[in-house]
Design a protein around this motif. Sequence first.
Motif, PDB file in Angstrom:
ATOM      1  N   VAL A   2      49.416 -29.721  27.952  1.00 50.55           N
ATOM      2  CA  VAL A   2      50.465 -29.327  28.821  1.00 50.55           C
ATOM      3  C   VAL A   2      50.439 -27.762  29.149  1.00 50.55           C
ATOM      4  CG1 VAL A   2      52.714 -29.191  29.638  1.00 50.55           C
ATOM      5  CG2 VAL A   2      51.835 -31.211  28.543  1.00 50.55           C
ATOM      6  N   HIS A   3      50.305 -27.218  30.485  1.00 51.24           N
ATOM      7  CA  HIS A   3      50.488 -26.098  30.530  1.00 51.24           C
ATOM      8  C   HIS A   3      51.321 -25.789  31.867  1.00 51.24           C
ATOM      9  CE1 HIS A   3      46.427 -25.451  28.914  1.00 51.24           C
ATOM     10  NE2 HIS A   3      46.639 -24.481  28.444  1.00 51.24           N
ATOM     11  N   LEU A   4      52.450 -24.709  31.304  1.00 56.17           N
ATOM     12  CA  LEU A   4      53.740 -24.427  32.469  1.00 56.17           C
ATOM     13  C   LEU A   4      53.504 -22.854  32.577  1.00 56.17           C
ATOM     14  CD1 LEU A   4      56.577 -26.501  30.646  1.00 56.17           C
ATOM     15  CD2 LEU A   4      55.316 -27.106  33.007  1.00 56.17           C
ATOM     16  N   VAL A   5      52.978 -22.528  34.017  1.00 54.87           N
ATOM     17  CA  VAL A   5      52.797 -20.986  34.160  1.00 54.87           C
ATOM     18  C   VAL A   5      53.934 -20.505  35.173  1.00 54.87           C
ATOM     19  CG1 VAL A   5      51.242 -19.417  34.934  1.00 54.87           C
ATOM     20  CG2 VAL A   5      50.268 -21.400  33.807  1.00 54.87           C
ATOM     21  N   GLU A   6      54.638 -19.607  34.815  1.00 51.91           N
ATOM     22  CA  GLU A   6      55.759 -19.255  35.638  1.00 51.91           C
ATOM     23  C   GLU A   6      55.251 -17.846  36.185  1.00 51.91           C
ATOM     24  OE1 GLU A   6      57.437 -20.920  31.711  1.00 51.91           O
ATOM     25  OE2 GLU A   6      55.749 -19.319  32.353  1.00 51.91           O
ATOM     26  N   SER A   7      55.516 -17.429  37.349  1.00 45.35           N
ATOM     27  CA  SER A   7      55.378 -16.282  38.053  1.00 45.35           C
ATOM     28  C   SER A   7      56.370 -16.048  39.087  1.00 45.35           C
ATOM     29  CB  SER A   7      53.963 -16.552  38.992  1.00 45.35           C
ATOM     30  OG  SER A   7      54.050 -17.730  40.241  1.00 45.35           O
ATOM     31  N   GLY A   8      56.353 -14.792  39.896  1.00 43.33           N
ATOM     32  CA  GLY A   8      57.429 -14.350  40.714  1.00 43.33           C
ATOM     33  C   GLY A   8      58.628 -13.374  40.095  1.00 43.33           C
ATOM     34  N   GLY A   9      58.382 -13.024  38.870  1.00 43.06           N
ATOM     35  CA  GLY A   9      59.491 -12.265  38.260  1.00 43.06           C
ATOM     36  C   GLY A   9      59.131 -10.668  38.921  1.00 43.06           C
ATOM     37  N   GLY A  10      60.103  -9.935  38.573  1.00 44.52           N
ATOM     38  CA  GLY A  10      59.990  -8.553  38.829  1.00 44.52           C
ATOM     39  C   GLY A  10      61.314  -7.649  38.602  1.00 44.52           C
ATOM     40  N   LEU A  11      61.150  -6.347  39.099  1.00 41.77           N
ATOM     41  CA  LEU A  11      62.201  -5.649  39.303  1.00 41.77           C
ATOM     42  C   LEU A  11      62.830  -5.387  40.353  1.00 41.77           C
ATOM     43  CD1 LEU A  11      63.970  -3.322  37.825  1.00 41.77           C
ATOM     44  CD2 LEU A  11      62.091  -1.675  38.387  1.00 41.77           C
ATOM     45  N   VAL A  12      64.444  -5.721  40.655  1.00 42.64           N
ATOM     46  CA  VAL A  12      64.960  -5.536  41.790  1.00 42.64           C
ATOM     47  C   VAL A  12      66.262  -5.124  41.524  1.00 42.64           C
ATOM     48  CG1 VAL A  12      63.660  -7.715  42.544  1.00 42.64           C
ATOM     49  CG2 VAL A  12      66.149  -7.819  41.514  1.00 42.64           C
ATOM     50  N   GLN A  13      66.919  -4.678  42.712  1.00 45.94           N
ATOM     51  CA  GLN A  13      68.304  -4.057  42.617  1.00 45.94           C
ATOM     52  C   GLN A  13      69.264  -5.339  42.673  1.00 45.94           C
ATOM     53  OE1 GLN A  13      68.521  -0.887  45.503  1.00 45.94           O
ATOM     54  NE2 GLN A  13      67.626   0.585  44.157  1.00 45.94           N
ATOM     55  N   ALA A  14      70.584  -5.068  42.298  1.00 44.16           N
ATOM     56  CA  ALA A  14      71.588  -5.799  42.381  1.00 44.16           C
ATOM     57  C   ALA A  14      71.798  -6.229  44.020  1.00 44.16           C
ATOM     58  CB  ALA A  14      72.943  -5.349  41.883  1.00 44.16           C
ATOM     59  N   GLN A 110      59.335 -12.219  33.571  1.00 42.71           N
ATOM     60  CA  GLN A 110      60.297 -11.069  33.327  1.00 42.71           C
ATOM     61  C   GLN A 110      61.292 -10.967  34.698  1.00 42.71           C
ATOM     62  OE1 GLN A 110      61.632  -9.489  30.535  1.00 42.71           O
ATOM     63  NE2 GLN A 110      63.404  -8.756  31.820  1.00 42.71           N
ATOM     64  N   VAL A 111      62.461 -10.810  34.735  1.00 46.59           N
ATOM     65  CA  VAL A 111      63.535 -10.716  36.044  1.00 46.59           C
ATOM     66  C   VAL A 111      64.313  -9.550  35.393  1.00 46.59           C
ATOM     67  CG1 VAL A 111      65.056 -11.351  37.575  1.00 46.59           C
ATOM     68  CG2 VAL A 111      63.293 -12.812  36.939  1.00 46.59           C
TER      69      VAL A 111
END
Length: 115
Positions: A2-14, A110-111
């Motif tokens: 099984v592989h679960l690969v997350e993506s899409g995180g980043g640094l954002v402002q409130a 990471q978010v």
Amino acid sequence: QVHLVESGGGLVQAGESLRLSCAASGIIFSNNAMGWYRQAPGKSRELVALITSGGRTNYEDSVKGRFTISRDNAENTVSLQMHLLKPEDTAVYYCNTFPSQNVYWGQGTQVTVSS
């Protein structure tokens, strides 16, 4: 395997938005409830949102009305649309089945939400 690969995180402002995606392989995806989990520094990992194989959803209270979980069984993906992000949403976000399986945890994404 099984592989679960997350993506899409980043640094954002409130107040801003992010969309996380998770690509799954090695499981019969459509048969599994899936969840998004997060772990903030110094805290335990917690379930944020889940979606059943039939598409029913449930959310942790602090994200209700701001986060939306969805799945695409044809593509074996589960997504988390996050709006109105808050600094307290800062964490590493993971996808996993629900209930989670220890051997399925991936690297997460990471978010970071700045105030």
